[in-house]
Design a protein around this motif. Structure first.
Motif, PDB file in Angstrom:
ATOM      1  N   GLY A  56       0.701  -1.208   0.090  1.00  0.00           N
ATOM      2  CA  GLY A  56      -0.140   0.041  -0.128  1.00  0.00           C
ATOM      3  C   GLY A  56       0.863   1.113  -0.024  1.00  0.00           C
ATOM      4  N   LEU A  93      -5.189   2.147  -0.026  1.00  0.00           N
ATOM      5  CA  LEU A  93      -6.052   1.055  -0.685  1.00  0.00           C
ATOM      6  C   LEU A  93      -6.139   1.124  -2.273  1.00  0.00           C
ATOM      7  N   GLU A 107      -6.360   3.728   4.790  1.00  0.00           N
ATOM      8  CA  GLU A 107      -6.377   2.210   5.362  1.00  0.00           C
ATOM      9  C   GLU A 107      -7.770   2.266   6.257  1.00  0.00           C
ATOM     10  N   ASN A 109     -10.484   3.147   4.871  1.00  0.00           N
ATOM     11  CA  ASN A 109     -11.777   3.469   3.970  1.00  0.00           C
ATOM     12  C   ASN A 109     -12.188   5.035   3.830  1.00  0.00           C
TER      13      ASN A 109
END
Ligand SMILES: [Zn+2]
Lengths: 374, 81
Positions: A56, A93, A107, A109
């Motif tokens: 990531g 992400l 991370e 969301n």
């Protein structure tokens, strides 16, 4: 796992990450890394952002005038910057980039954006964040917080950004923001949509959005076109494609390119610079990856003997479709600088790759990206 | 058939009052440019300093009044305020 990143094309603001600002027309190695894989390369007008699959991690280079890469006074980066530290985001992400902005899913969301958004591209209200142009803020704005179980995918082009949010139960909501002068997000027409609006909602999850300069196309997980809006290229009627599975849809700024299951290729849109592939493309080629830049395309083709070739076509004025001569060697450093000898490019070989390697391609604003994994 | 890259409406251009100029993104990464005064003089082509592409700007002379106002300069004769 490891990878080499090759690039060529427009480089006026260091967006190729080669340590200089000359346009190049022979693929140059920009990153060599011995671990991880590249998930995505996304490009704004003059900046490039690269997301690594496993870690990531994000690397970025090019124009930083509006803080589209990181905070601080550097206007143009000509070498790659590690972004996770400055972004205080250990794991990214997903990532997308448009003209002068960058958007990520962090991370947690959370969808966040940075850079300049005079047409609402930051998705946070024009009053909130788009005054970022003096680069003093340097930070991210929070666009929307998604549920921790949601799958969130970002897509962007030009002055628009799209987030596809799918819940675990399979309900899918597609949000969009940015310019709406061609009704690419919603009707009626408006100059700016500066916060996310729902542009499509379904229980038949959308896989990806293909965005042009003033239009967007949504494709579901079966490869069917389920939605298209905006100033669509003439001759393209998405209803004709309704229910046809297995399509791959890719867009340049001004054209739509559709590859179907049988290997047919159809394009709609501007062709002044040879952008439409059905006119230039032998139908018997076995294509393993396709991506479009602003006005050029890039494909990976596999030969019967397993060898792989990367080809580009379309508008190549900045060297992004390679040199037409057969002698593409990067051993002579003077010969790689763009001499504008390939402005309207036929399907042209830009790199040959060993059979055992994995090859993926991406395109930016007259930039071409080739990732070769071991 | 037009030989310019695209036709762009004035409302899609970005106006820079301090430069008295409109810009619009070029697929090369730079921007097409056209000066307000040149548009008043009837020029409709915006050019990119970094490549050979050009765009036609779609506007009427009357559209220019609000931009002269934004730039804080007097309207040239010929535009109805
Ligand atoms: Zn240009």
């Amino acid at each position: 796992m490891g990878f080499n990143v090759y690039c060529l094309g427009s480089n006026g603001r260091g967006q190729l990450g080669l340590g200089h600002c000359n346009d190049v027309m022979v693929a140059q190695k920009s990153i060599v890394q011995s671990s991880d894989e590249v998930r995505k390369v996304v490009c704004g007008g003059n900046h490039t952002v690269l997301l690594l699959e496993g870690s990531g991690s994000v690397l970025a280079t090019g124009n930083n005038e509006f803080g589209q890469l990181v905070g601080g006074p550097v206007v143009d980066y000509t070498d790659w910057v590690d972004c996770n530290g400055p972004w205080s985001t250990p794991r990214v992400l997903d990532v997308a980039a448009g003209w002068e902005f960058t958007a990520i899913v962090d991370e947690n969301n959370i969808v966040r954006s940075r850079g300049a958004g005079p047409r609402g591209e930051l998705g946070v209200g024009l009053d909130t964040c788009s005054g970022n142009s003096n680069n003093s803020g340097g930070g991210f704005c929070t666009v929307m917080e998604c549920g921790s179980d949601d799958e969130v995918k970002l897509f962007a082009s030009f002055a628009n950004c799209v987030a596809v949010v799918t819940t675990k139960g399979g309900h899918c909501t597609v949000y969009g923001w940015g310019s709406n002068t061609k009704c690419q997000l919603q009707t009626p027409k408006s100059k700016i949509v500066d916060r996310p609006v729902v542009i499509y909602e379904t229980d038949d999850p959308v896989d990806y959005a293909a965005l042009g300069k003033n239009f967007n196309v949504l494709v579901n997980k079966r490869g069917e076109i389920v939605h298209a809006a905006g100033n669509l290229p003439s001759g393209f009627h998405w209803e004709h494609w309704k229910g046809v599975p297995g399509l791959q849809v890719r867009c340049m700024w001004s054209s739509i390119h559709i590859l179907d299951l049988k290997g047919s290729r159809l394009s709609f849109g501007f062709n002044l610079h040879g952008q439409l592939l059905d006119t230039a493309f032998p139908q018997d080629m076995y294509v393993t990856d396709t991506c479009m830049g602003s006005e050029h395309g890039v494909v990976v083709v596999k030969e019967l003997d397993g060898s792989q070739r990367v080809l580009a076509w379309g508008w190549g004025e900045h060297g992004n479709c390679g040199r037409l001569s057969p002698n593409q060697s990067d051993s002579d450093p003077t010969s790689v600088i763009n001499d504008k000898s390939n402005e309207v490019s036929p399907l042209n070989e830009i790199l040959v790759v060993d059979p055992d390697k994995k090859v993926k391609v991406w395109g930016g604003c007259a930039t071409t990206w080739i990732v070769v994994s071991s | 058939m037009s030989t310019t890259y695209d036709q762009i409406e004035i409302e899609d251009m970005t106006f820079h009052p301090e430069l008295e100029m409109f810009t619009y993104p070029c697929p090369c990464g730079d921007r097409f440019e056209i000066l307000l005064d040149d548009m008043f003089d009837g020029i409709k082509l915006a050019v990119c300093p970094s490549c050979s592409l050009m765009i036609d700007v779609i506007f009427e002379v009357e559209d220019l009044a609000e931009y002269y106002e934004q730039a804080g300069i007097a309207l040239p004769e010929g535009i109805a305020a």
